[in-house]
Enzyme design. Structure first.
Site, PDB file in Angstrom:
ATOM      1  CB  SER A   7      23.700  32.614  -8.856  1.00  0.00           C
ATOM      2  OG  SER A   7      23.674  31.213  -8.632  1.00  0.00           O
ATOM      3  CG  HIS A  32      26.227  32.347 -12.352  1.00  0.00           C
ATOM      4  ND1 HIS A  32      27.430  32.452 -13.023  1.00  0.00           N
ATOM      5  CD2 HIS A  32      26.451  31.500 -11.319  1.00  0.00           C
ATOM      6  CE1 HIS A  32      28.341  31.714 -12.415  1.00  0.00           C
ATOM      7  NE2 HIS A  32      27.771  31.111 -11.381  1.00  0.00           N
ATOM      8  CG  ASP A  34      26.142  28.303  -9.644  1.00  0.00           C
ATOM      9  OD1 ASP A  34      27.300  28.542 -10.034  1.00  0.00           O
ATOM     10  OD2 ASP A  34      25.430  29.136  -9.065  1.00  0.00           O
ATOM     11  CG  MET A  36      27.020  22.598  -7.976  1.00  0.00           C
ATOM     12  SD  MET A  36      26.620  22.917  -6.255  1.00  0.00           S
ATOM     13  CE  MET A  36      26.677  24.707  -6.239  1.00  0.00           C
ATOM     14  CG  HIS A  65      30.355  28.320 -12.166  1.00  0.00           C
ATOM     15  ND1 HIS A  65      30.229  28.797 -10.874  1.00  0.00           N
ATOM     16  CD2 HIS A  65      31.588  27.752 -12.230  1.00  0.00           C
ATOM     17  CE1 HIS A  65      31.336  28.535 -10.196  1.00  0.00           C
ATOM     18  NE2 HIS A  65      32.171  27.892 -10.982  1.00  0.00           N
ATOM     19  CG  MET A  67      31.309  24.761  -9.628  1.00  0.00           C
ATOM     20  SD  MET A  67      30.256  25.497  -8.377  1.00  0.00           S
ATOM     21  CE  MET A  67      28.824  25.857  -9.367  1.00  0.00           C
ATOM     22  CG  MET A 136      34.944  29.853  -7.524  1.00  0.00           C
ATOM     23  SD  MET A 136      33.178  30.128  -7.806  1.00  0.00           S
ATOM     24  CE  MET A 136      32.498  30.079  -6.144  1.00  0.00           C
ATOM     25  CG  ASP A 174      30.057  32.495  -8.529  1.00  0.00           C
ATOM     26  OD1 ASP A 174      29.147  32.813  -7.746  1.00  0.00           O
ATOM     27  OD2 ASP A 174      30.060  31.443  -9.200  1.00  0.00           O
TER      28      ASP A 174
HETATM   29  C1  DX5 Z   1      28.763  28.679  -5.456  1.00  0.00           C
HETATM   30  C2  DX5 Z   1      28.200  29.105  -6.792  1.00  0.00           C
HETATM   31  C3  DX5 Z   1      27.711  30.498  -6.798  1.00  0.00           C
HETATM   32  C4  DX5 Z   1      26.588  30.765  -5.832  1.00  0.00           C
HETATM   33  C5  DX5 Z   1      26.803  32.122  -5.243  1.00  0.00           C
HETATM   34  O1  DX5 Z   1      29.306  27.423  -5.544  1.00  0.00           O
HETATM   35  O2  DX5 Z   1      29.174  28.998  -7.807  1.00  0.00           O
HETATM   36  O3  DX5 Z   1      27.340  30.922  -8.102  1.00  0.00           O
HETATM   37  O4  DX5 Z   1      25.313  30.742  -6.412  1.00  0.00           O
HETATM   38  O5  DX5 Z   1      25.866  32.313  -4.261  1.00  0.00           O
HETATM   39  P1  DX5 Z   1      25.886  33.571  -3.296  1.00  0.00           P
HETATM   40  O6  DX5 Z   1      25.781  34.778  -4.162  1.00  0.00           O
HETATM   41  O7  DX5 Z   1      24.688  33.326  -2.460  1.00  0.00           O
HETATM   42  O8  DX5 Z   1      27.176  33.532  -2.531  1.00  0.00           O
HETATM   43 ZN    ZN Z   2      28.658  30.001  -9.809  1.00  0.00          ZN
END
Ligand code: DX5
Ligand code: ZN
Length: 222
Positions: A7, A32, A34, A36, A65, A67, A136, A174
């Site tokens: 990620s 991956h 993310d 947000m 992903h 969010m 998650m 994740d």
């Molecule tokens: C969290 C993200 C994850 C995050 C995981 O909101 O969706 O993808 O990058 O990070 P680690 O592996 O550090 O927990």
């Molecule tokens: Zn993620």
């Protein structure tokens, strides 16, 4: 064989192409990404412009992903940017079937993401339409959080649900994945492991990726 999806959330945001290249060198399967929006989760990260640039910088599939609230509005942006896989949170849309359908109609792999407190039962009707489910194992919004122990049972339960109906959805996990728990998670039934902190907050992200891959292969052949 379990897939590894480093990620970029844990990488240096000014050097993301380089981070993706290191992951690739270590044998990563997906990258991956993310997204947000500052509403569904507190943080703000990347937009489609960045995903489009990353698409040119790596050969690996981009696992986006989302969010975000109202994923319906932003899915087309990330389709245009070249996302190969797109997951949306079941908590973020009252029209999960329609939104999953839109991702698949655009020719991309579609995933449903579940927060830690969301019952697996919410997937019952949609499961046949999914390419993957993202479980998650921390509350979404930031990296480097502690793995929530109850996630082990959720992974096992989800694999059972999928197997009982002979469905094809992959189980992606994740949050809080690291070198200490990766093998157990594969034994639970995880098929795609996302890892941010465990890959990029190390001196050698390529080696960390390779080590994760190795652990999962051993777990499967043991
Ligand atoms: C969290 C993200 C994850 C995050 C995981 O909101 O969706 O993808 O990058 O990070 P680690 O592996 O550090 O927990
Ligand atoms: Zn993620």
């Amino acid at each position: 064989m379990a897939l590894i999806a480093p990620s970029l959330l844990a990488a240096d945001f000014s050097r993301l192409a380089e981070a993706a290249a290191l992951a690739e060198a270590g044998g990563a399967d997906w990258i991956h990404v993310d997204i947000m929006d500052g509403h569904f989760v507190p943080g703000l990260t990347f937009g489609p412009g960045l995903v489009a640039r990353l698409k040119k910088a790596t050969r690996l599939p981009l696992d986006v992903h989302l969010m975000v609230d109202t994923p319906r509005e932003v899915v087309p942006w990330f389709v245009d940017a070249g996302a190969d896989l797109i997951s949306i949170h079941v908590e973020a849309t009252p029209h999960l079937h329609r939104d999953i359908d839109a991702i698949r109609a655009a020719g991309r792999k579609a995933g449903a993401a579940l927060n830690p407190a969301t019952p697996l039962a919410v997937l019952h009707e949609i499961l046949p339409e999914l390419d993957y489910v993202l479980i998650m194992c921390v509350n979404p919004g930031r990296g480097s959080q502690r793995f929530i122990a109850g996630s082990h049972g959720r992974i096992r339960g989800l694999r059972r649900m999928i197997a009982e109906r002979s469905l094809a959805a992959l189980v992606e996990i994740d949050g809080g994945v690291n070198l200490d728990n990766a093998a157990d998670l594969v034994r639970d039934g995880a098929q795609v492991l996302v890892a941010g902190n465990a890959v990029f907050n190390t001196a050698d992200p390529a080696a960390a990726t390779a080590r994760l891959k190795d652990l999962t292969v051993r777990a499967e052949t043991a």
